[in-house]
Design a protein around this motif. Structure first.
Motif, PDB file in Angstrom:
ATOM      1  N   ASP A  16       0.873  -1.112   0.125  1.00 40.53           N
ATOM      2  CA  ASP A  16       0.576   0.059  -0.209  1.00 40.53           C
ATOM      3  C   ASP A  16       0.700   0.947   0.083  1.00 40.53           C
ATOM      4  N   TRP A  17       0.133   1.950  -0.342  1.00 38.00           N
ATOM      5  CA  TRP A  17       0.860   3.495  -0.882  1.00 38.00           C
ATOM      6  C   TRP A  17       0.797   4.494   0.467  1.00 38.00           C
ATOM      7  N   ASN A  18      -0.075   4.944   1.490  1.00 39.07           N
ATOM      8  CA  ASN A  18      -0.642   5.951   2.567  1.00 39.07           C
ATOM      9  C   ASN A  18      -0.331   4.081   3.688  1.00 39.07           C
ATOM     10  N   THR A  54      -2.783   0.521  -4.263  1.00 36.58           N
ATOM     11  CA  THR A  54      -3.374   1.563  -3.613  1.00 36.58           C
ATOM     12  C   THR A  54      -5.025   2.381  -4.004  1.00 36.58           C
ATOM     13  N   THR A  55      -5.165   3.081  -3.350  1.00 33.08           N
ATOM     14  CA  THR A  55      -6.043   3.882  -3.107  1.00 33.08           C
ATOM     15  C   THR A  55      -5.550   5.367  -4.061  1.00 33.08           C
ATOM     16  N   SER A  56      -4.779   5.587  -4.460  1.00 33.05           N
ATOM     17  CA  SER A  56      -4.466   7.175  -5.032  1.00 33.05           C
ATOM     18  C   SER A  56      -3.672   6.810  -6.438  1.00 33.05           C
ATOM     19  N   MET A  76      -4.166   0.188  -9.018  1.00 33.64           N
ATOM     20  CA  MET A  76      -5.067   0.822  -8.291  1.00 33.64           C
ATOM     21  C   MET A  76      -6.670  -0.231  -7.876  1.00 33.64           C
ATOM     22  N   LYS A  77      -6.854   0.665  -6.582  1.00 38.96           N
ATOM     23  CA  LYS A  77      -7.250  -0.448  -5.808  1.00 38.96           C
ATOM     24  C   LYS A  77      -9.351  -0.077  -7.019  1.00 38.96           C
TER      25      LYS A  77
END
Lengths: 825, 153
Positions: B68-70, B98-100, B119-120
């Motif tokens: 994950d990114w965040n 990630t969601t970003s 992306m998720k």
């Protein structure tokens, strides 16, 4: 006035110079002619007297010698005659002759007789009877013709006779003498002819000459058969012989003159055609005449040569002098003529200068009547010569020039001085114009004013221009004064020559500290380099815009933007530049703030998009699972799914609340008031009292009576969040402590909240102020608190930072706020 | 196809998302072993077996990392940096999940040699499809260099 004076002087000078020139020439010529005449007369006189004296001398000389020669010849002749007489009178001869006459056969006697002839120094002898028969002779030749004549004369009773005409035999010239031989009783017995050789006697006498003359010639002439007979040879010119003759018609010949009876000096032309001086003298008792002549050249040549030389020298000298004087005179004349010509040209030039002068020129007489106007006058005023000649310049009066000015003008002029001033005059068409005038009186020879010259210039345009320039300058000054910028005039080396600031307080130092100095030296290195580079760019391209430099000033960092432009190049000066420094500090701050705000907004949007999307993904996906699990009748899974959905929805709601709150504080400080730090801390301690007491936290708060300036509610929130956060991360600290304090850093108050909890890994410090950022995913809270704290402090103009020496060493939040003051201050 | 199940290291702070991935992998055609850690710090602790982290005996070095990114504490970027600069781990494919969708994030991920950036998806079907494809790609089609270092133990 100077121009006119010059003209007058020039004319006078010309007249003077030309008259003196004429008289000079006249006198010169007269003197020269007189001198020449005198010289010529003198020369002629000298020549004449010289020639005359020469003649005289020569004549005396030849006459004397002629006299001498004549005497000699006469003597020779008479001796000849005497000796012949003696011979004839000789008794022996007489006796012998009488015997021979009586007895012609007496040959022995004859021979003796003839022998005696030779003995008596005669060349030959003939003895003739009275009847003319030849008795005997020494020569076989007959008796000469002339002798026969003489015989006749002697027989007729004459005395012994000498013949005049000689006889030539061979190379010898002979002269015969005839004598009668008488008996003792004086009876004619016979005739004797005796011959004498002249070669030995006469010719040497004639040829002898005691003088130096080369052309002297002594000639014996006689008249014979109507001709002049030359007895001796003419020797001067070769080719002549004895007994030559000339006709009597050739009267120019001295010989002919002599034959014709002329006696004494005679000037004539001789047989050669040469002018000769001769002296003629007849030889007495004979037909012979002696002519002695000498070439004129012989005695005059020297004289003539000398005279000629003298004449040549004198004439040459005179000519030389004359030519020299003439040349000098001509040169002088041409010089005079040239200067006169030049003067004329000059005068012409000056008159053109006056006529075509760009100034208005006006000449009036003493009473003010106009005598002259130039072209420009007509051009400007519109008045022509016909309009104004004879009139007074007051026709130009407009009434705009004051009476006092005119009074001053006349006073000045009458005092003989030059007046200078301005008129506001009127043209012919009524238009007004300005002129700058200079009026000068001109004086006559008697020292009285004769004229006035007025030189004027139309300065209307200049007047208007000057007004315009004043206007423009005022405008320019106004513009400059309203400009907030600093202006500098610099050269390429950044040396400051001038400056302008609308307000000297904008100058950081007194002008004397930078005028004449280089910006490079006056400014700190970095701004100096920026200015210098901008000037170089302007030097290369004409202008430079946009250079920015920062000056650290007492009031804080100030930013300046530069514009540099090359000023118009002035002769003899290095290029100058106008450097405009504009204070852009406020803009710069705004820009920086904007950049920060933008970054913040970007961060915000990012956070929102990420952190709000995340629960959505959960909700969406678990709704699918929920559906599937419900269809599969998996009751336990359904509950699980629903829990996930719920917690995600709650998270989202919390985040949305947080965002709302953040945006509330983020926009502005709602109200500003002075708040005592203690009051805030006290309020916060009430709010967090539960947590503090349950964790048994010791809270230490500073006693400094500090006043904060801002929104009290937001300050409370800051401290509440910080204390919350501290409590949250106390970890397993056995004696937890939270310290709220204030320290002075560089004169400003800095507040801090410090705990002795678990601390933060220094690696993570950077992101703890991030929105929705939670160090502990499972920890309570929205992840909003510290973001909110940072936002509030920054909105109030402060700054917050966090520090931790690592896990287990606690955390300290330090922050500043502007305008923190002690209460009693 | 290898018989041994692949080890997937999932670094995901959102429990719900980890649950979704777990469930999807269970439904997947490929057998795999999922190791889930909740933040970046744990991920590195796991890889380096430090800070008292002792994985179960059967857990080996991951074949693939889903990151994950965040993340709290250490961000995805920092984890990626560490992995890709360590010769021991840099060959492990790291897939960012990630969601970003921020361009800066994508650029940063690839700058540090992320192998993929996903992306998720917003719904179950897409999530499932994505993971299915991902497993097929990385477990079936993709060839790996031979790791002399072997397993983590």
């Amino acid at each position: 006035m100077r121009i006119l004076d010059f003209g007058k002087h020039l004319q006078e000078w010309r007249q003077r110079s030309s008259s003196s020139n004429g008289s000079f020439l006249f006198y010169f010529t007269v003197v020269f002619v007189l001198l020449s005449v005198l010289l010529i007369l003198g020369g002629v006189h000298f020549y004449h007297s010289e020639i005359e004296s020469r003649y005289h001398t020569q004549l005396q000389k030849i006459s004397a010698i002629t006299d001498m020669k004549v005497a000699s010849i006469q003597e020779m002749r008479s001796r000849f005659l005497v000796s012949a007489g003696n011979f004839a009178e000789n008794p022996f001869v007489m006796d012998a002759v009488s015997q021979v006459v009586q007895n012609p056969t007496q040959d022995i006697l004859k021979d003796k007789l003839m022998e005696s002839v030779w003995h008596s120094s005669f060349s030959d002898g003939w003895l003739l009877g009275l009847n003319g028969e030849l008795l005997t002779s020494t020569s076989k030749d007959p008796v000469s013709h002339t002798a026969k004549q003489a015989i006749a004369d002697v027989l007729a009773g004459a005395s012994p006779k000498l013949c005049d005409l000689p006889t030539m035999e061979g190379n010898h010239i002979y002269l015969d003498v005839v004598a009668m031989i008488y008996t003792k009783d004086r009876k004619p017995l016979a005739v004797l002819v005796l011959r004498m050789d002249l070669n030995d006697r006469l010719f040497p006498l004639l040829d002898f000459w005691p003088g130096a003359e080369r052309t002297i010639e002594s000639l014996v002439v006689m008249r014979d058969k109507g001709q002049a007979l030359f007895i001796n040879k003419r020797t001067i010119q070769p080719g002549h012989d004895f007994f030559e003759r000339e006709p009597l018609t050739k009267t120019h010949l001295p010989a002919v003159q002599a034959v014709l009876g002329k006696v004494g000096a005679y000037y004539g032309i001789d047989y050669r055609g040469f002018p000769v001086l001769s002296y003629i003298k007849p030889i007495p008792s004979s037909a012979w005449i002696l002519v002695v002549k000498v070439d004129e050249d012989d005695f005059l040549a020297d004289s003539r040569k000398e005279t000629l030389l003298l004449i040549v020298i004198l004439g040459g000298s005179i000519l030389l002098i004359a030519f020299g004087l003439n040349w000098l005179h001509r040169k002088l004349l041409s010089g005079l003529a040239k200067s006169a010509e030049e003067a004329k040209k000059k005068l012409l030039q000056f008159s053109v200068v006056v006529e075509e002068n760009p100034a208005l020129i006006l000449i009036t007489n003493r009473t003010g009547a106009i005598e002259y106007i130039n072209k420009k006058f007509t051009e400007v005023t519109g008045y022509t010569q016909e309009d104004v000649i004879g009139k007074n310049p007051r026709i130009l009066k407009s009434g705009e020039t004051s009476r006092a000015e005119y009074t001053r003008l006349w006073k000045t002029l009458q005092a003989g001085e030059t007046w200078q001033g301005e008129f506001h005059n009127c043209k012919k068409n009524g238009e007004l114009y300005w002129e700058s005038a200079m009026i000068t009186p001109i004086f006559g020879d008697d020292g009285k004013i004769t004229h006035f010259v007025s030189v004027k210039e139309d300065i209307t345009m200049r007047k208007l221009d000057a007004l315009a320039i004043v206007d423009a300058n005022n405008q320019y000054q106004t513009i400059l004064d309203t400009m907030p910028d600093l202006l500098f005039e610099v050269d390429q080396e950044s040396r400051i020559y001038q400056y302008h600031s609308h307000d000297d307080t904008s100058l950081l130092v007194h002008p004397e500290h930078f005028l004449g100095k280089k910006m490079l030296d006056v400014l700190p290195p970095e701004p100096g380099a920026v200015c210098f580079a901008a000037i170089q760019e302007a030097a290369a391209k004409g202008k430079s815009i946009g250079g920015v430099y920062c000056l650290p000033l007492p009031k804080g960092k100030c930013w300046f933007e530069l514009s540099v432009a090359a000023l118009p190049v002035q002769e003899g000066r290095t290029p100058h530049f106008l450097l405009l420094a504009r204070d852009i500090t406020s803009r710069k701050i705004a820009e920086d703030e904007l950049v920060m705000k933008n970054a913040e907004i970007e961060r915000f949007i990012y956070t929102v998009s990420h952190d709000l999307k995340s629960p959505l993904v959960t909700i969406q996906t678990f709704l699918n699972y929920l559906e599937r699990d419900r269809n599969a009748q998996k009751e336990a899974d359904v509950v699980k799914d629903m829990n996930f959905i719920r917690s995600a929805a709650e998270k989202m709601a919390a985040r949305l609340d947080g965002l709302l709150e953040l945006s509330r504080v983020g926009h502005q400080v709602n109200k500003e008031e002075k708040v005592l730090l203690q009051d805030i801390v006290n309020e916060v301690l009430v709010l967090v009292a539960g947590q503090i007491t349950s964790r048994k936290v010791e809270v230490i708060s500073t006693q400094e009576p500090l006043l904060l300036y801002g929104d009290k509610g937001q300050f409370v929130e800051v401290f509440q969040n910080l204390v919350d956060n501290a409590v949250k991360f106390l970890g397993d600290q056995p004696s937890p402590r939270i310290e709220i304090g204030a320290v002075r850093v560089n004169g400003d108050w800095e507040l801090f909240v410090r705990d002795n909890g678990s601390g933060i890994d220094p690696n993570h410090l950077g992101k703890i102020f991030g929105l929705f950022h939670k160090l502990e995913p499972k920890s309570a809270g929205s992840g909003l608190g510290l973001a909110l704290v940072k936002r509030i402090i920054e909105v109030h103009g402060g700054h917050i930072q966090v520090e931790s020496e690592g896990l287990g060493h606690g955390v300290t939040f330090r922050f500043t706020l502007p305008n923190i003051k002690r209460q009693n201050q | 196809m290898k018989s041994e199940p692949r080890v997937i290291l999932l670094v995901e702070d959102e429990e719900a998302h980890a649950e979704i991935i777990r469930r999807n992998l269970e439904d997947c055609d490929f057998t795999s072993h999922l190791v889930h850690v909740e933040d970046g710090q744990f991920a590195l602790d796991y890889l380096y077996q430090r800070n008292g982290f002792r994985p179960p005996a059967e857990v080996r070095r991951p074949d693939i990392i889903l990151l994950d990114w965040n993340l709290p504490k250490l961000s995805g970027l920092e984890v990626l940096k560490t992995i890709k600069t360590d010769p021991l781990f840099k060959r492990i494919p790291v897939i960012i999940l990630t969601t970003s969708s921020a361009e800066a994030d994508i650029a940063a991920a690839y700058a540090y040699h992320a192998n993929s950036f996903l992306m998720k998806p917003m719904d179950y079907a897409h999530f499932h499809q994505m993971l299915e494809t991902l497993c097929a790609y990385w477990f079936a089609w993709n060839h790996y260099p031979i790791e002399s270092e072997g397993s983590m133990s």
